[in-house]
Motif scaffolding. Structure first.
Motif, PDB file in Angstrom:
ATOM      1  N   ASP A   1       0.809  -1.216   0.000  1.00 55.74           N
ATOM      2  CA  ASP A   1       0.000   0.000   0.000  1.00 55.74           C
ATOM      3  C   ASP A   1       0.848   1.275   0.000  1.00 55.74           C
ATOM      4  OD1 ASP A   1       1.000  -0.116   2.551  1.00 55.74           O
ATOM      5  OD2 ASP A   1      -0.936  -0.110   3.577  1.00 55.74           O
ATOM      6  N   ARG A   2       2.170   1.099   0.079  1.00 52.57           N
ATOM      7  CA  ARG A   2       3.085   2.241   0.011  1.00 52.57           C
ATOM      8  C   ARG A   2       4.457   1.743  -0.390  1.00 52.57           C
ATOM      9  NH1 ARG A   2       6.255   2.494   4.741  1.00 52.57           N
ATOM     10  NH2 ARG A   2       5.643   0.902   6.266  1.00 52.57           N
ATOM     11  N   LEU A   3       5.273   2.646  -0.903  1.00 51.38           N
ATOM     12  CA  LEU A   3       6.637   2.286  -1.280  1.00 51.38           C
ATOM     13  C   LEU A   3       7.482   2.111  -0.032  1.00 51.38           C
ATOM     14  CD1 LEU A   3       8.754   1.914  -3.534  1.00 51.38           C
ATOM     15  CD2 LEU A   3       9.189   4.375  -3.411  1.00 51.38           C
ATOM     16  N   VAL A   4       8.134   0.955   0.094  1.00 47.57           N
ATOM     17  CA  VAL A   4       8.982   0.678   1.254  1.00 47.57           C
ATOM     18  C   VAL A   4      10.386   0.338   0.764  1.00 47.57           C
ATOM     19  CG1 VAL A   4       7.034  -0.111   2.647  1.00 47.57           C
ATOM     20  CG2 VAL A   4       8.348  -1.783   1.313  1.00 47.57           C
ATOM     21  N   SER A   5      11.325   0.236   1.682  1.00 48.82           N
ATOM     22  CA  SER A   5      12.694  -0.118   1.322  1.00 48.82           C
ATOM     23  C   SER A   5      12.758  -1.561   0.839  1.00 48.82           C
ATOM     24  CB  SER A   5      13.619   0.064   2.527  1.00 48.82           C
ATOM     25  OG  SER A   5      13.344  -0.928   3.506  1.00 48.82           O
ATOM     26  N   ALA A   6      13.869  -1.887   0.184  1.00 48.86           N
ATOM     27  CA  ALA A   6      14.056  -3.266  -0.282  1.00 48.86           C
ATOM     28  C   ALA A   6      14.017  -4.243   0.885  1.00 48.86           C
ATOM     29  CB  ALA A   6      15.371  -3.386  -1.042  1.00 48.86           C
ATOM     30  N   ALA A   7      14.671  -3.889   1.991  1.00 52.48           N
ATOM     31  CA  ALA A   7      14.688  -4.783   3.152  1.00 52.48           C
ATOM     32  C   ALA A   7      13.278  -5.007   3.696  1.00 52.48           C
ATOM     33  CB  ALA A   7      15.589  -4.206   4.245  1.00 52.48           C
ATOM     34  N   GLU A   8      12.475  -3.949   3.748  1.00 55.11           N
ATOM     35  CA  GLU A   8      11.092  -4.090   4.224  1.00 55.11           C
ATOM     36  C   GLU A   8      10.268  -4.936   3.269  1.00 55.11           C
ATOM     37  OE1 GLU A   8       9.579  -0.220   6.455  1.00 55.11           O
ATOM     38  OE2 GLU A   8      10.771   0.327   4.693  1.00 55.11           O
ATOM     39  N   ASN A   9      10.477  -4.767   1.973  1.00 50.16           N
ATOM     40  CA  ASN A   9       9.722  -5.540   1.001  1.00 50.16           C
ATOM     41  C   ASN A   9      10.103  -7.016   1.068  1.00 50.16           C
ATOM     42  OD1 ASN A   9       7.749  -5.623  -1.061  1.00 50.16           O
ATOM     43  ND2 ASN A   9       9.313  -5.625  -2.650  1.00 50.16           N
ATOM     44  N   TRP A  10      11.396  -7.304   1.221  1.00 53.94           N
ATOM     45  CA  TRP A  10      11.834  -8.690   1.377  1.00 53.94           C
ATOM     46  C   TRP A  10      11.221  -9.305   2.626  1.00 53.94           C
ATOM     47  CZ3 TRP A  10      17.758  -9.473   0.157  1.00 53.94           C
ATOM     48  CH2 TRP A  10      18.029  -9.035  -1.159  1.00 53.94           C
ATOM     49  N   THR A  11      11.196  -8.542   3.705  1.00 60.31           N
ATOM     50  CA  THR A  11      10.640  -9.051   4.962  1.00 60.31           C
ATOM     51  C   THR A  11       9.164  -9.380   4.815  1.00 60.31           C
ATOM     52  OG1 THR A  11      12.248  -7.807   6.290  1.00 60.31           O
ATOM     53  CG2 THR A  11      10.208  -8.493   7.386  1.00 60.31           C
ATOM     54  N   ALA A  12       8.413  -8.444   4.250  1.00 53.98           N
ATOM     55  CA  ALA A  12       6.972  -8.655   4.089  1.00 53.98           C
ATOM     56  C   ALA A  12       6.682  -9.837   3.168  1.00 53.98           C
ATOM     57  CB  ALA A  12       6.322  -7.382   3.551  1.00 53.98           C
TER      58      ALA A  12
END
Length: 279
Positions: free
Chosen positions: A64-75
């Motif tokens: 629902d929003r642009l996040v960092s690469a690390a956050e996207n990998w985590t999710a």
């Protein structure tokens, strides 16, 4: 049938390589493989392509929003439901039969929390730069502590990029989130944390491909990359995760610089070959 392995593909601006990454998983996908693509604020047509392609073959999750690469990998990893997880970057791909080989090895070796394979290195056009790279002296079962020490003092990522490895899900989820304090070693940081929970198993088969191209994270060769490796290794010693001796301390700096030079050469070769294949 409940999935035995989840393949998660976190993506931000993944074109034009995402279709090959996804197809490499779907081409011989058995019923016990779950595929999750997590789209993260792309502006290059990635989301539109995924929505047009979306089917029963994979699950599309849109941030629902642009996040960092690390956050996207985590999710993306948190969304996995199977007992094993492969994180596949959108510009890489798995080789034919590679996912099945890693899964079979993991099931046969229940103490292994990380299964790795050598990878093929390709350029933007798919031309092979190196047919086999990685896992030097890391074949077979290796204790978690020994594998951690190899990671800390090699001056490089001896396990390879996420496409090269398979995680045991319980160990991975106990080790989340991915960190972004040392961006160039985000994956290596996670491997070392996961290895607190069990052993490493190195295979001989080439089960994935890593793509070097002008936009890739690992293509960004510069002083920041070397600094991240050095800072992360120091943090492992400070925290007591690994313990060095006088020999390690005396030679680590040289190994880091040698590995850094080798990565620079591979990167230069990829760019040179890429230019040569363009019209």
């Amino acid at each position: 049938m409940a999935p035995r392995v989840s393949v998660v593909i976190p993506v931000h601006n993944g074109m034009p390589f995402l279709p090959e990454a996804l197809e490499s998983v779907l081409r011989d996908k058995p019923d016990d493989v779950e595929v999750i693509v997590r789209e993260n604020g792309s502006t290059d047509g990635t989301l539109e392509w995924l929505r047009a392609r979306s089917s029963d073959d994979f699950t599309l999750v849109v941030s629902d929003r642009l996040v960092s690469a690390a956050e996207n990998w985590t999710a993306a990893c948190e969304a996995a439901t199977a007992p094993y997880v492969k994180l596949l970057c959108a510009d890489d791909y798995v080789t034919e039969g590679g996912l099945g080989r890693q899964l079979a090895a993991a099931i046969e070796n229940p103490d292994a929390v990380l299964v790795g394979s050598p990878r093929r290195v390709v350029d933007e056009s798919g031309r092979v730069i190196m047919a086999r790279r990685g896992l030097s002296r890391l074949g077979g079962p290796i204790s978690g502590k020994r594998a951690q020490k190899k990671a800390a003092f090699s001056g490089a990522n001896p396990f390879g990029e996420p496409s090269s490895v398979l995680f045991r899900a319980d160990a991975l989820k106990a080790s989340l989130p991915f960190g972004d304090d040392f961006p160039y070693v985000t994956d290596l940081q996670m491997y070392v944390r996961v290895l607190e929970h069990g052993s490493f198993l190195g295979l001989r088969s080439v089960d994935a491909a890593f793509r070097l191209h002008n936009a890739s994270w690992s293509q960004s060769i510069g002083s920041n990359q070397l600094r991240d490796f050095q800072g992360w290794a120091r943090s492992l010693e400070t925290s007591g995760v690994v313990v060095s001796n006088a020999f390690h301390r005396a030679t680590t700096g040289l190994r880091f610089r040698t590995s850094f030079l080798a990565r620079t050469v591979v990167s230069w070769l990829a760019r040179t070959r890429g230019r040569a294949t363009r019209p």
